[in-house]
Write an enzyme that holds these catalytic residues in place. Sequence first.
Site, PDB file in Angstrom:
ATOM      1  N   TYR A  69       0.844  -1.197   0.000  1.00  0.00           N
ATOM      2  CA  TYR A  69       0.000   0.000   0.000  1.00  0.00           C
ATOM      3  C   TYR A  69       0.884   1.255   0.000  1.00  0.00           C
ATOM      4  CZ  TYR A  69      -3.582  -3.329   1.593  1.00  0.00           C
ATOM      5  OH  TYR A  69      -4.431  -4.407   1.731  1.00  0.00           O
ATOM      6  N   PRO A 100     -15.698  -5.500   2.643  1.00  0.00           N
ATOM      7  CA  PRO A 100     -17.040  -5.970   2.980  1.00  0.00           C
ATOM      8  C   PRO A 100     -18.139  -5.043   2.474  1.00  0.00           C
ATOM      9  CG  PRO A 100     -16.033  -4.947   4.890  1.00  0.00           C
ATOM     10  CD  PRO A 100     -14.964  -5.036   3.835  1.00  0.00           C
ATOM     11  N   GLY A 120     -17.976  -3.821  -0.650  1.00  0.00           N
ATOM     12  CA  GLY A 120     -17.858  -3.808  -2.103  1.00  0.00           C
ATOM     13  C   GLY A 120     -17.123  -2.591  -2.614  1.00  0.00           C
TER      14      GLY A 120
END
Length: 339
Positions: A62, A210, A212
């Site tokens: 990241y 969770p 989307g």
Amino acid sequence: MSGTERITTARLGTNGPEVGIQGLGAMGMSEFYGDTDEAAARDTLDAALEAGVTLIDTADVYGRGANEEFLAPFVAAHRDEITLATKFSIIRTDDPHYRGVRNDPAYIKSAVENSLRRLGVDVIDLYYMHRRDPAVPFAESVGAMAELVHEGKIKHLGLSEVTGPELREAHAVHPIAALQSEWSLFSRDVERSAVGAAAELGVAVVPYSPLGRGFLTGAFADAAKDLQEDDFRRSQPRFSGDNARRNAALLEPVHTIAAAHGVTAAQVALAWVHHRSAVHGLTVVPIPGTRRRSRLLENTAATWITLTEAELALLEPIAARVAGDRYPDMSLTSAARES
């Protein structure tokens, strides 16, 4: 939920750490989802701790290390209050589209040293293999991770995007505390084999995305039209064009249920994920990512929502009807290796 209530806790794995029943994904605080706001992100981290969110999730990929460095001051200030999770194995270059994977022991030993340095810690609480390279024997990779436990550099092992048979193989080498995979109303391929294996072995599941990636919340309707050029969701097949229009129509029952409870669509989606714990008989600790305090508090409030059997039945068919894959290239996912 009032501002003083803290979420309940759960244990990751049989002998893993006790954490808040909902964690926080920090990825978007550094890149991938458009413009970042460091001050707002740091305020969100403070809000997370106040709400009992103690599992903080990052990865060396990241921001190519920047996210770990960003978290370092927060970690230093609250080291004994949080469970710090990071990941290794995904390789990036100056080509923004390139993703490679390395699981060889030499790389793992190098990667953990770099993460320890960037995070400013002596030990990582939960260290995940972010993606698996099937060309490297699993016993070698997990064995190298186990050596890091013996050396005191990490406390617990995690895996991401592995199948049920792979989870069993790894667990036989060294106990696995957590399996991190995408799991939501839109993404349920983790249920093919991995969830059953996790329940059998006592491994917690830590669902990423969770919500989307924001689509389930209504944050955007068409990634190609609504999101910035550098937002990686523009490359995900299910979020643009005809797929996005078809998938938006699937959200009607989510909005209906949200209205009935007086809550948001995001909270219904998270409540559904939390309910997977009862359905499958295992610990489930989702890690929705956010950069705003208000969203963090909205997400944690979802842990108090109970959906009825009738409501769960309305939500059950959604995933099977979703148009488009999770990624433009699914080769690095567990779904690609399911028989």
